[in-house]
Design an enzyme around this catalytic site. Sequence first.
Site, short mmCIF file in Angstrom:
data_model
loop_
_atom_site.label_atom_id
_atom_site.label_comp_id
_atom_site.label_asym_id
_atom_site.label_seq_id
_atom_site.Cartn_x
_atom_site.Cartn_y
_atom_site.Cartn_z
N HIS A 136 0.83 -1.20 0.00
CA HIS A 136 0.00 0.00 0.00
C HIS A 136 0.86 1.26 0.00
CE1 HIS A 136 -3.50 2.54 1.26
NE2 HIS A 136 -2.54 3.23 1.88
N GLU A 137 1.86 1.30 0.87
CA GLU A 137 2.69 2.50 0.99
C GLU A 137 3.58 2.71 -0.23
OE1 GLU A 137 2.03 4.63 3.15
OE2 GLU A 137 0.72 3.38 4.36
N HIS A 140 1.77 4.39 -3.08
CA HIS A 140 1.65 5.85 -3.04
C HIS A 140 2.79 6.49 -3.83
CE1 HIS A 140 -1.75 6.55 -0.47
NE2 HIS A 140 -1.26 5.90 0.55
N GLU A 196 -5.89 7.04 -1.54
CA GLU A 196 -5.86 5.92 -0.60
C GLU A 196 -6.49 4.67 -1.22
OE1 GLU A 196 -4.36 5.53 2.16
OE2 GLU A 196 -3.76 7.57 2.64
#
Length: 268
Positions: A136-137, A140, A196
Site C-alpha cells: 500500500h505505501e 503511493h 488511498e
Amino acid sequence: MKITHLLGIGAVALSVSACTTNPITGRSSLQIANNSEILTMSAQEYKTTLSKGKVISGTADAKRVVSVGSRIKSAAERYYQTIGRSADLANYSWEFNLLQSSELNAWCMPGGKVAVYTGILPVTKNDNGLAVVMGHEVSHALAGHGNERISQAMVAQYGGSILGGTISNSQWAGIFEKVYPIGSQVALLKYGRNQESEADEMGLYLMSMAGYDPREAVPFWNRMESASKGGRQPEFLSTHPNPETRISDINKDLPKALEYYKAAGGKI
C-alpha cells in the site's frame, strides 16, 4: 534563481501534457511538479527523519521489513519492465527501514524511501500482513501521489500565475514542506480518498505479484480497524476510505489479485 516546474502554456495544454496514467490501475492524475526535485527533497527529508528517530537494524523484524520490501520492489520493477515503463523507476533509490515507535504506521516517500514503525507489527502479524502495508505505501510512491498532492498545492496557491512559468526555490520548498512535513512529522502526510483507494488496489496487486497472499488483506484491515482507538469521521469528511467501503473494494479487486498471485507461484 528560478526553477521551471511547468512546461505547458495554458490550462488545457497543461492538463493534457501533464496527465499521468497509472499503469496498474488505469487512474489518471495531473502531475505537474518536477520529479527530479521531488526525489532530491524526499531523500533529504528521509535522511532527516532517520536521524531523529531510532532505526532498528539486525533484528528479525528489521530483516523482515527489508525482505518483504525488496520482494515488492522487485515485483514492481518486473511489471514496469514488461510494459515498457522501466524509466518510471530509473531514479528510485530504495530503502527499507524499521523505526522504533508505538504508532500504527508506515509510509513511503517518493523514490522508494520506506519506513515501517514497530507499533504496526503486532497488527501485521506475519509476512503477508506486512506485505499488505508495504504494498500500500509503496503504491503511493509509484502512483506519483506525492507529485499529485504537490501539484494540487501549487495550483491552489499560485493558480494561473504558474501556467507556463516558474516559481522560486523558496516557493517550491514551502510547497514541498506543506505536503511532506519536515523530519519526524513526515508520517503526518495525508492523501486524498481517491489516492488511498488507489493505493489499496495497486498495493493488493503488487503484493500478489511478489508472491504474498492477497486474501490476507481483508483480515489485516479488520485488525487495523480494531486496533485503532477513538472515533473516525464519516467517509465524506475523511481522507481515508470508510472501512466498509475499503473492504468491499478489496473484495472486488481480489479475483484479479489472485491471478497475479497464482502467476507468482502462489497456491489458490
